[in-house]
Write an enzyme that holds these catalytic residues in place. Sequence first.
Site, PDB file in Angstrom:
ATOM      1  N   ASP A  28      -5.430  -4.198  -2.687  1.00  0.00           N
ATOM      2  CA  ASP A  28      -6.014  -4.650  -3.954  1.00  0.00           C
ATOM      3  C   ASP A  28      -6.444  -6.115  -3.759  1.00  0.00           C
ATOM      4  OD1 ASP A  28      -6.354  -5.531  -6.583  1.00  0.00           O
ATOM      5  OD2 ASP A  28      -4.696  -4.410  -7.393  1.00  0.00           O
ATOM      6  N   GLY A  65       4.765   3.308  -1.654  1.00  0.00           N
ATOM      7  CA  GLY A  65       3.477   3.949  -1.935  1.00  0.00           C
ATOM      8  C   GLY A  65       2.848   4.726  -0.799  1.00  0.00           C
ATOM      9  N   GLU A 119      -0.810   1.530   4.604  1.00  0.00           N
ATOM     10  CA  GLU A 119      -0.703   1.119   3.197  1.00  0.00           C
ATOM     11  C   GLU A 119      -1.317   2.189   2.305  1.00  0.00           C
ATOM     12  OE1 GLU A 119       0.407  -0.713   0.993  1.00  0.00           O
ATOM     13  OE2 GLU A 119       0.301  -2.855   1.393  1.00  0.00           O
ATOM     14  N   PHE A 170      -6.905   0.998 -12.342  1.00  0.00           N
ATOM     15  CA  PHE A 170      -5.544   1.216 -11.866  1.00  0.00           C
ATOM     16  C   PHE A 170      -5.360   2.689 -11.527  1.00  0.00           C
ATOM     17  CE2 PHE A 170      -0.969   1.469 -11.744  1.00  0.00           C
ATOM     18  CZ  PHE A 170      -0.693   0.338 -11.004  1.00  0.00           C
ATOM     19  N   ASP A 181       2.077   4.456  -7.906  1.00  0.00           N
ATOM     20  CA  ASP A 181       2.843   4.586  -9.145  1.00  0.00           C
ATOM     21  C   ASP A 181       2.416   3.574 -10.193  1.00  0.00           C
ATOM     22  OD1 ASP A 181       3.978   2.291  -7.677  1.00  0.00           O
ATOM     23  OD2 ASP A 181       5.397   2.241  -9.348  1.00  0.00           O
ATOM     24  N   ARG A 183       4.044   9.005  -8.839  1.00  0.00           N
ATOM     25  CA  ARG A 183       3.887   9.023  -7.373  1.00  0.00           C
ATOM     26  C   ARG A 183       3.729  10.427  -6.811  1.00  0.00           C
ATOM     27  NH1 ARG A 183       5.100   4.036  -5.198  1.00  0.00           N
ATOM     28  NH2 ARG A 183       6.869   2.970  -6.114  1.00  0.00           N
TER      29      ARG A 183
HETATM   30  P1  IMP Z   1      -2.233  -6.407  -3.172  1.00  0.00           P
HETATM   31  O1  IMP Z   1      -1.193  -7.302  -2.587  1.00  0.00           O
HETATM   32  O2  IMP Z   1      -2.794  -6.963  -4.453  1.00  0.00           O
HETATM   33  O3  IMP Z   1      -3.322  -6.018  -2.215  1.00  0.00           O
HETATM   34  O4  IMP Z   1      -1.487  -5.121  -3.655  1.00  0.00           O
HETATM   35  C1  IMP Z   1      -1.008  -4.217  -2.818  1.00  0.00           C
HETATM   36  C2  IMP Z   1       0.032  -3.363  -3.493  1.00  0.00           C
HETATM   37  O5  IMP Z   1      -0.087  -3.348  -4.931  1.00  0.00           O
HETATM   38  C3  IMP Z   1      -0.164  -1.948  -3.066  1.00  0.00           C
HETATM   39  O6  IMP Z   1       0.544  -1.679  -1.894  1.00  0.00           O
HETATM   40  C4  IMP Z   1       0.344  -1.167  -4.259  1.00  0.00           C
HETATM   41  O7  IMP Z   1       1.726  -0.967  -4.138  1.00  0.00           O
HETATM   42  C5  IMP Z   1       0.063  -2.045  -5.449  1.00  0.00           C
HETATM   43  N1  IMP Z   1      -1.198  -1.645  -6.122  1.00  0.00           N
HETATM   44  C6  IMP Z   1      -2.384  -2.280  -6.099  1.00  0.00           C
HETATM   45  N2  IMP Z   1      -3.310  -1.627  -6.811  1.00  0.00           N
HETATM   46  C7  IMP Z   1      -2.682  -0.530  -7.294  1.00  0.00           C
HETATM   47  C8  IMP Z   1      -3.132   0.575  -8.114  1.00  0.00           C
HETATM   48  O8  IMP Z   1      -4.297   0.706  -8.536  1.00  0.00           O
HETATM   49  N3  IMP Z   1      -2.193   1.517  -8.386  1.00  0.00           N
HETATM   50  C9  IMP Z   1      -0.903   1.436  -7.937  1.00  0.00           C
HETATM   51  N4  IMP Z   1      -0.458   0.436  -7.166  1.00  0.00           N
HETATM   52  C10 IMP Z   1      -1.349  -0.547  -6.856  1.00  0.00           C
HETATM   53 MG    MG Z   2       2.221  -0.492  -1.807  1.00  0.00          MG
END
Ligand code: IMP
Ligand code: MG
Length: 189
Positions: A113, A54, A109, A162, A169, A175
Site C-alpha cells: 500500500d 495476510g 506479501e 480497502f 483482513d 481473511r
Molecule cells: P503498507 O506498509 O502501507 O504498504 O501496508 C502494508 C500492509 O498493510 C499490508 O501487508 C496489509 O497487511 C495492510 N494493508 C494495506 N492495504 C490493505 C487493504 O486494502 N486491505 C487489507 N490490508 C491492507
Molecule cells: Mg500484510
Amino acid sequence: MRTRTVDNMGKYTGQILEEIYTPEEIEARVIELAKQISDEYAGKVPILIGVLNGSVFFLSDLAKHLDIDCEMDFIKVSSYHSGTQSSGTVRLLKDISCIVTDRDVIIVEDIIDTGLTARFLKHRILENEPSSLAFASLLLKPECLKLEFKAEYVGFEVADRFLVGYGLDLDQKFRNLPSIWAFPADMNV
Ligand code: IMP
Ligand code: MG
C-alpha cells in the site's frame, strides 16, 4: 458483479463489498507468477518469507505451484493498528528463524500500500546479506505508494480501495474468504 453486505461489524455494518477477483482469477494469476519465479530461479532454492498474517494463502498457493525447490519461513510486523489507516510506523512482532546470509530470498506479501512495510522488511533482510532479495506481492496499490519501491512480482495492480479476503483482513475479519472483495471507494473510517 457479486456483492456481499457486511454484518455485525459495528460502524462497517451495512457496507456493500464488491468481488473484484474470483478464486479462479486469483489462481490463474498465482500460477503465472509461480511459473515466472520457477523460470527465474531455476537451479536455485529460494527461501520464501511470508509476511504474517495476510500472505498465508498467497504463499501456500504460490509455493504449491513452483516447479523448483524452496524453503519457507515467516516474519510478522505490524503497521496497521486498527481500521484501514496506516499508522506509519512498522514494528517487528516475530522475526524469521532461518539464516538468510548467502541465500536467495523472496519476501511474499499480500499487498503493498504505502510501501513502508516493504521498505522496513527490505532493510531487515538486507542487514543479513542474502545473495539476492526480491518481493512478490499479490496486490499493489500504485496510487498509495509513499516512497520509491519496486516489487519484482506483482499479481494485480489495484485502485485505492480497502480490500479484504484471500488473507486480507479488516480488524482480523474476512481473511478466510476465497475471493478478494473491495469496500466502497468513499468508505470513511
Ligand atoms: P503498507 O506498509 O502501507 O504498504 O501496508 C502494508 C500492509 O498493510 C499490508 O501487508 C496489509 O497487511 C495492510 N494493508 C494495506 N492495504 C490493505 C487493504 O486494502 N486491505 C487489507 N490490508 C491492507
Ligand atoms: Mg500484510
